[in-house]
Scaffold this motif. Structure first.
Motif, PDB file in Angstrom:
ATOM      1  N   PHE A   1     109.364 -29.628   9.243  1.00 16.72           N
ATOM      2  CA  PHE A   1     110.144 -31.207   8.548  1.00 16.72           C
ATOM      3  C   PHE A   1     111.399 -30.967   8.084  1.00 16.72           C
ATOM      4  O   PHE A   1     111.872 -29.919   7.200  1.00 16.72           O
ATOM      5  CB  PHE A   1     109.210 -31.835   7.579  1.00 16.72           C
ATOM      6  CG  PHE A   1     107.627 -31.663   7.831  1.00 16.72           C
ATOM      7  CD1 PHE A   1     107.277 -32.863   8.818  1.00 16.72           C
ATOM      8  CD2 PHE A   1     106.922 -31.001   7.680  1.00 16.72           C
ATOM      9  CE1 PHE A   1     106.047 -33.208   9.664  1.00 16.72           C
ATOM     10  CE2 PHE A   1     105.596 -31.070   8.302  1.00 16.72           C
ATOM     11  CZ  PHE A   1     104.912 -31.832   9.065  1.00 16.72           C
ATOM     12  N   SER A   2     112.470 -32.229   7.900  1.00 18.04           N
ATOM     13  CA  SER A   2     113.112 -32.357   7.531  1.00 18.04           C
ATOM     14  C   SER A   2     113.335 -32.749   5.937  1.00 18.04           C
ATOM     15  O   SER A   2     113.034 -34.467   6.119  1.00 18.04           O
ATOM     16  CB  SER A   2     113.790 -32.799   8.287  1.00 18.04           C
ATOM     17  OG  SER A   2     115.690 -33.172   7.595  1.00 18.04           O
ATOM     18  N   ILE A   3     112.722 -32.240   4.993  1.00 17.13           N
ATOM     19  CA  ILE A   3     112.668 -33.091   3.721  1.00 17.13           C
ATOM     20  C   ILE A   3     112.644 -32.296   2.756  1.00 17.13           C
ATOM     21  O   ILE A   3     113.010 -31.251   2.720  1.00 17.13           O
ATOM     22  CB  ILE A   3     110.310 -33.605   3.452  1.00 17.13           C
ATOM     23  CG1 ILE A   3     110.776 -34.538   2.023  1.00 17.13           C
ATOM     24  CG2 ILE A   3     109.963 -32.285   3.391  1.00 17.13           C
ATOM     25  CD1 ILE A   3     109.462 -35.154   3.247  1.00 17.13           C
ATOM     26  N   GLN A   4     112.951 -32.689   1.637  1.00 16.52           N
ATOM     27  CA  GLN A   4     113.547 -31.984  -0.291  1.00 16.52           C
ATOM     28  C   GLN A   4     111.966 -31.171  -0.399  1.00 16.52           C
ATOM     29  O   GLN A   4     110.857 -32.051  -1.014  1.00 16.52           O
ATOM     30  CB  GLN A   4     114.153 -33.094  -0.839  1.00 16.52           C
ATOM     31  CG  GLN A   4     113.998 -32.159  -2.110  1.00 16.52           C
ATOM     32  CD  GLN A   4     115.604 -31.295  -2.657  1.00 16.52           C
ATOM     33  OE1 GLN A   4     116.726 -32.174  -1.427  1.00 16.52           O
ATOM     34  NE2 GLN A   4     115.982 -30.962  -3.258  1.00 16.52           N
ATOM     35  N   ILE A   5     111.734 -30.164  -0.288  1.00 14.54           N
ATOM     36  CA  ILE A   5     110.517 -29.788  -1.878  1.00 14.54           C
ATOM     37  C   ILE A   5     110.902 -29.452  -3.166  1.00 14.54           C
ATOM     38  O   ILE A   5     111.998 -29.035  -3.630  1.00 14.54           O
ATOM     39  CB  ILE A   5     110.435 -28.609  -0.321  1.00 14.54           C
ATOM     40  CG1 ILE A   5     110.003 -27.842   0.648  1.00 14.54           C
ATOM     41  CG2 ILE A   5     109.234 -27.896  -1.557  1.00 14.54           C
ATOM     42  CD1 ILE A   5     109.246 -27.125   1.167  1.00 14.54           C
ATOM     43  N   HIS A   6     110.541 -30.523  -3.426  1.00 14.18           N
ATOM     44  CA  HIS A   6     111.077 -30.207  -4.967  1.00 14.18           C
ATOM     45  C   HIS A   6     109.369 -30.381  -5.968  1.00 14.18           C
ATOM     46  O   HIS A   6     108.806 -30.834  -5.986  1.00 14.18           O
ATOM     47  CB  HIS A   6     111.065 -32.368  -4.955  1.00 14.18           C
ATOM     48  CG  HIS A   6     111.517 -32.528  -7.270  1.00 14.18           C
ATOM     49  ND1 HIS A   6     112.096 -32.230  -7.579  1.00 14.18           N
ATOM     50  CD2 HIS A   6     110.747 -33.208  -7.773  1.00 14.18           C
ATOM     51  CE1 HIS A   6     112.725 -32.332  -8.608  1.00 14.18           C
ATOM     52  NE2 HIS A   6     111.490 -33.043  -8.442  1.00 14.18           N
ATOM     53  N   SER A   7     109.245 -29.521  -5.864  1.00 13.51           N
ATOM     54  CA  SER A   7     107.910 -28.293  -6.074  1.00 13.51           C
ATOM     55  C   SER A   7     107.743 -27.208  -7.000  1.00 13.51           C
ATOM     56  O   SER A   7     108.487 -26.455  -7.381  1.00 13.51           O
ATOM     57  CB  SER A   7     106.874 -28.173  -4.877  1.00 13.51           C
ATOM     58  OG  SER A   7     107.404 -29.127  -3.930  1.00 13.51           O
ATOM     59  N   LEU A   8     106.702 -27.627  -7.895  1.00 10.56           N
ATOM     60  CA  LEU A   8     106.261 -25.778  -8.627  1.00 10.56           C
ATOM     61  C   LEU A   8     106.581 -26.331  -9.723  1.00 10.56           C
ATOM     62  O   LEU A   8     107.812 -26.210 -10.587  1.00 10.56           O
ATOM     63  CB  LEU A   8     105.886 -24.389  -8.381  1.00 10.56           C
ATOM     64  CG  LEU A   8     105.148 -24.638  -6.935  1.00 10.56           C
ATOM     65  CD1 LEU A   8     105.734 -22.984  -6.262  1.00 10.56           C
ATOM     66  CD2 LEU A   8     104.622 -24.821  -6.832  1.00 10.56           C
ATOM     67  N   SER A   9     105.849 -26.080 -10.981  1.00  7.63           N
ATOM     68  CA  SER A   9     106.475 -26.990 -12.187  1.00  7.63           C
ATOM     69  C   SER A   9     106.515 -24.972 -13.160  1.00  7.63           C
ATOM     70  O   SER A   9     105.968 -24.369 -12.477  1.00  7.63           O
ATOM     71  CB  SER A   9     105.803 -26.913 -13.671  1.00  7.63           C
ATOM     72  OG  SER A   9     104.508 -26.409 -13.314  1.00  7.63           O
ATOM     73  N   PRO A  10     107.439 -25.410 -13.841  1.00  4.00           N
ATOM     74  CA  PRO A  10     107.560 -23.826 -14.666  1.00  4.00           C
ATOM     75  C   PRO A  10     106.239 -22.805 -14.884  1.00  4.00           C
ATOM     76  O   PRO A  10     106.744 -22.293 -15.072  1.00  4.00           O
ATOM     77  CB  PRO A  10     108.592 -23.513 -15.630  1.00  4.00           C
ATOM     78  CG  PRO A  10     109.206 -24.934 -15.896  1.00  4.00           C
ATOM     79  CD  PRO A  10     107.678 -26.624 -15.081  1.00  4.00           C
ATOM     80  N   ALA A  11     105.531 -23.785 -15.427  1.00  4.67           N
ATOM     81  CA  ALA A  11     103.997 -22.885 -15.648  1.00  4.67           C
ATOM     82  C   ALA A  11     103.555 -21.949 -14.273  1.00  4.67           C
ATOM     83  O   ALA A  11     102.946 -21.225 -14.265  1.00  4.67           O
ATOM     84  CB  ALA A  11     102.576 -23.524 -15.748  1.00  4.67           C
ATOM     85  N   GLU A  12     103.795 -23.155 -13.413  1.00 10.14           N
ATOM     86  CA  GLU A  12     102.987 -22.011 -11.893  1.00 10.14           C
ATOM     87  C   GLU A  12     104.279 -20.862 -11.144  1.00 10.14           C
ATOM     88  O   GLU A  12     103.745 -19.717 -10.723  1.00 10.14           O
ATOM     89  CB  GLU A  12     103.149 -23.175 -10.821  1.00 10.14           C
ATOM     90  CG  GLU A  12     102.118 -24.187 -10.948  1.00 10.14           C
ATOM     91  CD  GLU A  12     102.169 -25.569 -10.123  1.00 10.14           C
ATOM     92  OE1 GLU A  12     103.216 -26.300 -10.592  1.00 10.14           O
ATOM     93  OE2 GLU A  12     101.774 -25.948  -8.627  1.00 10.14           O
ATOM     94  N   ILE A  13     105.749 -21.289 -11.492  1.00  5.42           N
ATOM     95  CA  ILE A  13     106.412 -19.716 -11.131  1.00  5.42           C
ATOM     96  C   ILE A  13     106.393 -18.961 -12.112  1.00  5.42           C
ATOM     97  O   ILE A  13     106.596 -18.018 -11.587  1.00  5.42           O
ATOM     98  CB  ILE A  13     108.566 -20.883 -11.063  1.00  5.42           C
ATOM     99  CG1 ILE A  13     108.386 -21.738 -10.052  1.00  5.42           C
ATOM    100  CG2 ILE A  13     109.023 -19.628 -11.052  1.00  5.42           C
ATOM    101  CD1 ILE A  13     109.458 -22.956 -10.551  1.00  5.42           C
TER     102      ILE A  13
END
Ligand code: SF4
Length: 359
Positions: A132-144
């Motif tokens: 897909f051509s889509i922006q992956i705007h994901s994972l908060s600082p807690a997850e990272i």
């Protein structure tokens, strides 16, 4: 406390407010005065009366979470009958449906699941990007932060690997209040404020933009709200990597913490204060998901220039029993009825489509 007139003059003369100024405003200025000041600042930055929104979907890939925050109605224990992890196929189907509706962004956030490690996300993000051509705007600082600890590598190396796999930008979730006294009460197992800031600074260093949020109305003081804003402003001075600020109110339904919701007046005053204090943030979002359509519309007169996202799917606030829903057309109508020009944007606030104003 400083005389309020002195603070008005600082705002009018484009001078930065300090913590004491912010506190005096919040305590002494009435609602409409706050709105007028915030609107003065908003008009300087956005003189063309454009109000933007993004078409996106929140995809909560799991509801299992090790953090078990007291304010959260969304998470489940790993052995709960309601615990889930979405399959890749389910995630792909959700992305396809998002693109079919004109979506440009997916916001994927958990649960911090104890068994989902860095390679799971590298594989997931690269599989999404290959399809897909889509922006992956994901994972908060807690997850990272959790992924970096599991992999025993630095946050910046974790972000480099995620970025290479397809992660484009970071949502500002999990900021709650960036003061550890508050975090120890509402989310004692979650990262402290400096760790949240470190992830954002590292992302910005790599050229990955992020948003910044604030959840208020639980156990914080007014001064702690202002400390949160000042800490964000300092990060933004250093990196310039925040695209927007998104304040929203604690929703007590189905949570351990309980208590009450902030009133509309409290929401609008804090929103206005954020526009006045955060002089290095271009965009402030109204939160229709927690406030409903009508207060979000009023928020446009209190400093907000963005309606956030269409949220084709939203599960986290809904778990607290708050289920406002809106179509893209309803968002456009609300913006136009408030006397503004509606425009669809992408994640980094480029305008994609303008909507003709009603006759
Ligand atoms: S707010 Fe986020 S980190 Fe906290 S319990 Fe809920 S899902 Fe987990």
């Amino acid at each position: 406390m400083k005389p309020i007139k002195t603070i008005f003059n600082k705002v009018i003369n484009r001078k930065r407010l300090d913590t004491d100024d912010g506190l005096a405003l919040l305590k002494q200025a009435d609602l409409l005065t706050m709105g007028e000041l915030a609107n003065t600042v908003r008009k300087r930055l956005h003189p063309k009366r454009i109000v933007t929104f993004v078409v996106d979907r929140n995809i909560n890939y799991t509801n299992v979470c090790v953090n078990k925050c007291a304010f959260c109605a969304f998470y489940r224990e790993a052995n709960s009958p309601e615990a889930y992890i979405l399959s890749k196929d389910e995630i792909f189907r959700k992305i396809e449906a998002t693109i079919d509706q004109g979506g440009t962004q997916i916001l994927m956030q958990g649960g911090v699941h104890p068994d989902l490690e860095l390679d799971y996300f590298e594989d997931l993000f690269s599989s999404i990007k290959s399809r897909f051509s889509i922006q992956i705007h994901s994972l908060s600082p807690a997850e990272i932060t959790f992924l970096s600890q599991k992999a025993d590598i630095t946050v910046i190396d974790t972000l480099k690997r995620l970025n290479k796999a397809g992660l484009d930008s970071i949502p500002g979730g999990g900021a709650e209040i960036l003061v550890d006294r508050v975090r120890k009460k509402v989310s004692p197992n979650k990262i402290r404020w400096r760790q949240w800031a470190d992830v954002m600074k590292a992302a910005h260093t790599l050229g990955m933009p992020s948003t910044a949020t604030m959840m208020f109305g639980s156990v914080e003081t007014e001064k702690e709200i202002i400390s949160h804003m000042v800490r964000l402003r300092e990060i933004q001075d250093d990196t310039g990597g925040f695209t927007a600020f998104i304040p929203w109110t604690y929703q007590p339904g189905n949570t351990k913490l309980g208590g009450r919701s902030a009133t509309a007046v409290e929401y609008l005053k804090v929103l206005a204060l954020s526009r006045i204090m955060l002089d290095n943030f271009d965009n402030i979002q109204a939160s229709w998901v927690t406030q409903g359509a009508k207060i979000a519309q009023v928020a446009l007169e209190f400093g907000a220039n963005d309606f956030g996202s269409t949220m084709i799917e939203e599960n986290v606030v809904a778990a607290a029993g708050v289920t406002f829903r809106m179509t893209q057309q309803e968002i456009v109508n609300l913006i136009q009825d408030a006397g503004y020009h509606a425009a669809q944007r992408d994640t980094t606030y480029n305008i994609l489509r303008k909507f003709s104003t009603k006759a």
